[in-house]
Design a protein around this motif. Sequence first.
Motif, PDB file in Angstrom:
ATOM      1  N   GLU A 193       0.638  -1.329   0.104  1.00 34.03           N
ATOM      2  CA  GLU A 193       0.074   0.018  -0.082  1.00 34.03           C
ATOM      3  C   GLU A 193       0.871   1.439  -0.118  1.00 34.03           C
ATOM      4  OE1 GLU A 193      -2.499  -3.167   1.779  1.00 34.03           O
ATOM      5  OE2 GLU A 193      -0.531  -2.696   2.118  1.00 34.03           O
ATOM      6  N   ILE A 194       2.231   1.158   0.071  1.00 34.35           N
ATOM      7  CA  ILE A 194       3.011   2.499   0.521  1.00 34.35           C
ATOM      8  C   ILE A 194       2.796   3.382  -0.641  1.00 34.35           C
ATOM      9  CG2 ILE A 194       5.110   1.325  -0.539  1.00 34.35           C
ATOM     10  CD1 ILE A 194       4.824   4.303   2.348  1.00 34.35           C
ATOM     11  N   PHE A 195       2.706   3.224  -1.862  1.00 31.38           N
ATOM     12  CA  PHE A 195       2.517   4.248  -2.923  1.00 31.38           C
ATOM     13  C   PHE A 195       1.012   4.116  -3.485  1.00 31.38           C
ATOM     14  CE2 PHE A 195       7.348   3.887  -3.084  1.00 31.38           C
ATOM     15  CZ  PHE A 195       7.568   4.898  -2.174  1.00 31.38           C
ATOM     16  N   GLU A 196       0.418   2.883  -3.313  1.00 33.00           N
ATOM     17  CA  GLU A 196      -1.003   2.903  -3.788  1.00 33.00           C
ATOM     18  C   GLU A 196      -1.767   4.276  -3.244  1.00 33.00           C
ATOM     19  OE1 GLU A 196      -2.664  -0.977  -2.595  1.00 33.00           O
ATOM     20  OE2 GLU A 196      -1.100  -1.980  -3.976  1.00 33.00           O
ATOM     21  N   VAL A 197      -1.628   4.408  -2.132  1.00 31.83           N
ATOM     22  CA  VAL A 197      -2.012   5.785  -1.499  1.00 31.83           C
ATOM     23  C   VAL A 197      -1.877   7.000  -1.979  1.00 31.83           C
ATOM     24  CG1 VAL A 197      -2.652   4.378   0.674  1.00 31.83           C
ATOM     25  CG2 VAL A 197      -0.593   5.968   0.622  1.00 31.83           C
ATOM     26  N   THR A 198      -0.807   7.176  -2.718  1.00 30.17           N
ATOM     27  CA  THR A 198      -0.142   8.588  -2.827  1.00 30.17           C
ATOM     28  C   THR A 198      -1.352   9.419  -3.888  1.00 30.17           C
ATOM     29  OG1 THR A 198       1.940   7.543  -2.659  1.00 30.17           O
ATOM     30  CG2 THR A 198       1.676   9.636  -3.777  1.00 30.17           C
ATOM     31  N   PRO A 199      -1.743   8.685  -4.906  1.00 33.81           N
ATOM     32  CA  PRO A 199      -2.576   9.521  -5.662  1.00 33.81           C
ATOM     33  C   PRO A 199      -3.806   9.798  -5.008  1.00 33.81           C
ATOM     34  CG  PRO A 199      -2.378   7.164  -6.453  1.00 33.81           C
ATOM     35  CD  PRO A 199      -1.353   7.631  -5.545  1.00 33.81           C
ATOM     36  N   GLU A 200      -4.523   8.992  -4.247  1.00 34.17           N
ATOM     37  CA  GLU A 200      -5.780   9.182  -3.457  1.00 34.17           C
ATOM     38  C   GLU A 200      -5.334  10.465  -2.382  1.00 34.17           C
ATOM     39  OE1 GLU A 200      -8.552   6.437  -2.828  1.00 34.17           O
ATOM     40  OE2 GLU A 200      -7.079   4.652  -3.578  1.00 34.17           O
ATOM     41  N   ILE A 201      -4.389  10.225  -1.668  1.00 36.04           N
ATOM     42  CA  ILE A 201      -3.865  11.432  -0.739  1.00 36.04           C
ATOM     43  C   ILE A 201      -3.810  12.863  -1.451  1.00 36.04           C
ATOM     44  CG2 ILE A 201      -1.939  12.436   0.683  1.00 36.04           C
ATOM     45  CD1 ILE A 201      -1.465   9.666   1.484  1.00 36.04           C
ATOM     46  N   VAL A 202      -3.325  12.807  -2.873  1.00 36.99           N
ATOM     47  CA  VAL A 202      -3.330  13.854  -3.704  1.00 36.99           C
ATOM     48  C   VAL A 202      -4.740  14.180  -3.997  1.00 36.99           C
ATOM     49  CG1 VAL A 202      -2.515  14.836  -6.000  1.00 36.99           C
ATOM     50  CG2 VAL A 202      -1.047  13.312  -4.612  1.00 36.99           C
ATOM     51  N   ARG A 203      -5.680  13.482  -4.463  1.00 35.74           N
ATOM     52  CA  ARG A 203      -7.060  13.856  -4.683  1.00 35.74           C
ATOM     53  C   ARG A 203      -7.588  14.000  -3.633  1.00 35.74           C
ATOM     54  NH1 ARG A 203      -8.050   8.733  -6.446  1.00 35.74           N
ATOM     55  NH2 ARG A 203      -6.713   9.173  -8.388  1.00 35.74           N
ATOM     56  N   HIS A 204      -7.582  13.751  -2.380  1.00 34.49           N
ATOM     57  CA  HIS A 204      -8.312  14.057  -1.380  1.00 34.49           C
ATOM     58  C   HIS A 204      -7.532  14.863  -0.250  1.00 34.49           C
ATOM     59  CE1 HIS A 204     -11.755  11.513  -2.930  1.00 34.49           C
ATOM     60  NE2 HIS A 204     -10.775  10.619  -3.030  1.00 34.49           N
ATOM     61  N   GLN A 205      -6.614  15.655  -0.619  1.00 36.79           N
ATOM     62  CA  GLN A 205      -5.612  16.146   0.260  1.00 36.79           C
ATOM     63  C   GLN A 205      -6.186  17.267   1.335  1.00 36.79           C
ATOM     64  OE1 GLN A 205      -3.348  19.749  -1.557  1.00 36.79           O
ATOM     65  NE2 GLN A 205      -3.869  18.787  -3.528  1.00 36.79           N
ATOM     66  N   GLU A 206      -7.229  17.711   1.069  1.00 40.11           N
ATOM     67  CA  GLU A 206      -8.044  18.775   2.179  1.00 40.11           C
ATOM     68  C   GLU A 206      -8.450  17.730   3.241  1.00 40.11           C
ATOM     69  OE1 GLU A 206     -10.845  21.327   0.673  1.00 40.11           O
ATOM     70  OE2 GLU A 206      -9.377  22.269  -0.926  1.00 40.11           O
ATOM     71  N   ARG A 207      -9.134  16.636   2.944  1.00 39.37           N
ATOM     72  CA  ARG A 207      -9.438  15.864   4.034  1.00 39.37           C
ATOM     73  C   ARG A 207      -8.412  15.170   4.798  1.00 39.37           C
ATOM     74  NH1 ARG A 207     -13.692  10.913   3.018  1.00 39.37           N
ATOM     75  NH2 ARG A 207     -14.954  12.343   2.087  1.00 39.37           N
ATOM     76  N   PHE A 208      -7.358  14.871   4.076  1.00 37.01           N
ATOM     77  CA  PHE A 208      -6.168  14.247   4.906  1.00 37.01           C
ATOM     78  C   PHE A 208      -5.588  15.521   5.782  1.00 37.01           C
ATOM     79  CE2 PHE A 208      -6.674  10.843   1.669  1.00 37.01           C
ATOM     80  CZ  PHE A 208      -6.595   9.888   2.635  1.00 37.01           C
ATOM     81  N   ALA A 209      -5.552  16.526   5.308  1.00 35.18           N
ATOM     82  CA  ALA A 209      -4.761  17.572   5.974  1.00 35.18           C
ATOM     83  C   ALA A 209      -5.420  17.804   7.075  1.00 35.18           C
ATOM     84  CB  ALA A 209      -4.723  19.043   5.095  1.00 35.18           C
ATOM     85  N   ARG A 210      -6.704  17.602   7.360  1.00 39.65           N
ATOM     86  CA  ARG A 210      -7.438  17.892   8.760  1.00 39.65           C
ATOM     87  C   ARG A 210      -6.686  17.054   9.969  1.00 39.65           C
ATOM     88  NH1 ARG A 210     -12.320  20.133   8.844  1.00 39.65           N
ATOM     89  NH2 ARG A 210     -13.175  20.625   6.673  1.00 39.65           N
ATOM     90  N   LEU A 211      -6.001  15.965   9.496  1.00 40.61           N
ATOM     91  CA  LEU A 211      -5.310  15.068  10.589  1.00 40.61           C
ATOM     92  C   LEU A 211      -4.206  15.722  11.242  1.00 40.61           C
ATOM     93  CD1 LEU A 211      -5.025  11.567   8.675  1.00 40.61           C
ATOM     94  CD2 LEU A 211      -7.169  12.779   9.856  1.00 40.61           C
ATOM     95  N   ILE A 212      -3.447  16.673  10.566  1.00 38.15           N
ATOM     96  CA  ILE A 212      -2.461  17.313  11.029  1.00 38.15           C
ATOM     97  C   ILE A 212      -2.821  18.462  12.207  1.00 38.15           C
ATOM     98  CG2 ILE A 212      -0.428  18.900  10.688  1.00 38.15           C
ATOM     99  CD1 ILE A 212      -0.632  17.829   7.679  1.00 38.15           C
ATOM    100  N   SER A 213      -2.486  18.365  13.521  1.00 37.78           N
ATOM    101  CA  SER A 213      -2.862  19.286  14.376  1.00 37.78           C
ATOM    102  C   SER A 213      -1.761  20.230  14.862  1.00 37.78           C
ATOM    103  CB  SER A 213      -3.131  18.498  15.828  1.00 37.78           C
ATOM    104  OG  SER A 213      -2.006  17.755  16.453  1.00 37.78           O
ATOM    105  N   HIS A 214      -0.603  19.974  14.535  1.00 37.03           N
ATOM    106  CA  HIS A 214       0.601  20.935  14.708  1.00 37.03           C
ATOM    107  C   HIS A 214       1.716  20.829  13.562  1.00 37.03           C
ATOM    108  CE1 HIS A 214      -0.938  20.468  18.765  1.00 37.03           C
ATOM    109  NE2 HIS A 214      -0.448  21.340  19.121  1.00 37.03           N
ATOM    110  N   LEU A 215       1.957  21.940  13.170  1.00 33.48           N
ATOM    111  CA  LEU A 215       3.143  22.061  12.239  1.00 33.48           C
ATOM    112  C   LEU A 215       4.229  22.736  13.188  1.00 33.48           C
ATOM    113  CD1 LEU A 215       1.647  23.265   8.811  1.00 33.48           C
ATOM    114  CD2 LEU A 215       2.565  21.015   9.169  1.00 33.48           C
ATOM    115  N   VAL A 216       5.321  22.067  13.273  1.00 32.43           N
ATOM    116  CA  VAL A 216       6.556  22.703  14.117  1.00 32.43           C
ATOM    117  C   VAL A 216       7.964  22.801  13.192  1.00 32.43           C
ATOM    118  CG1 VAL A 216       8.021  22.331  16.108  1.00 32.43           C
ATOM    119  CG2 VAL A 216       5.528  21.590  16.107  1.00 32.43           C
ATOM    120  N   PRO A 217       8.376  23.802  12.998  1.00 31.34           N
ATOM    121  CA  PRO A 217       9.762  23.991  12.461  1.00 31.34           C
ATOM    122  C   PRO A 217      10.890  23.222  13.122  1.00 31.34           C
ATOM    123  CG  PRO A 217       9.469  26.009  13.647  1.00 31.34           C
ATOM    124  CD  PRO A 217       8.237  25.260  13.869  1.00 31.34           C
ATOM    125  N   PHE A 218      11.633  22.722  12.352  1.00 31.96           N
ATOM    126  CA  PHE A 218      12.765  21.671  12.827  1.00 31.96           C
ATOM    127  C   PHE A 218      13.648  22.616  13.772  1.00 31.96           C
ATOM    128  CE2 PHE A 218      17.024  19.737  11.660  1.00 31.96           C
ATOM    129  CZ  PHE A 218      16.731  18.640  12.551  1.00 31.96           C
TER     130      PHE A 218
END
Length: 347
Positions: free
Chosen positions: A295-320
Amino acid sequence: MATMKSAQTSTPGTIEVVDVERPVPGSRDVLLRVRACGICGTDVAFLHMGGGPFGPGGQMIPVPLGHEPAGEVVEVGAEVIGLKAGDRVVVNPQAAPSGIIGCGGALGGMREYLIIENAVVGKSVAVFPDGVPFAVAALNEPMAVARHCVNRSEARPADKVVVFGAGPIGLGATIWLKLRGVQHVVVADVIPQRLETALAVGADAVIDSSSEDVTTRLMELHGEGVNALGATRPDTDIYIDAAGAAAVINTATASAKWGAKLVMVAVQKKSDAIDLGAMLRSEMTLIASQGYPTEIFEVTPEIVRHQERFARLISHLVPFSEAERAFELALTPGAAEKVVVTFDDQS
């Protein structure tokens, strides 16, 4: 010698950002400028241990952290086919010849530059388009884990499913179930904010298991079925454990109707309190789900297609530059849902 920053752990509960030599790609390698890298429960496990297997003299060996990187190709070896400088890629951490990236191998993805050994498109990397933020692309690896779980469940559109645990894997499984066309998906958790996110990504209903009786609510939501002895049980077809707690296993086995499935995708916490004998009353099928064989790259095009939905999973963006804070969030129960560390511009 050119150097770069890399995050590792060698003392329990702490990370170190150290200077290491910037790698030079061989003829079959590519050099990736890391632009985002997620923090996973496996990273937290290595932090608790303070490193990897014992080295000479009994000391723990430092472990480079991070197995969820996304980045930009900056150098390409002469024998590499299908990749060029500027390509934006996600990584299969299990394809590295020197060991799983960020999970005890020689390399980690939580660093400024990452060498992709023996780079092959479709095996070690996959290219994604410019319109997808690197932070969202960095969800590729955990979403492959969630997708494998759903594939293992063999969920059908007519099925009724409950997902225990509204962390990234549980929420990812919820998204994949709904994209698969599954009729009704319930998510159970004890944190209200996570339940709100579950509804936002497509769950049909949620259960606050800290204050509601899960079996009673499933009966209300999914109707009535019976177990192998004819006793009334929720008409739930599939139970997915993305929490790893004994209480989840016991709730599922006690609630299961005849022929229900229990899919375990979470790392299980050891417990003597699990009553597997309850499975006899339902002839429940226990299914384990580990990693992502295909599944590692089977999901990639669907994450691209539904990126706004997957983006909701991110709660924190922290700089390195604040990596210690990022890992502190990940180490604190309930403090964050999904932390993604970013490197420079997120365009």
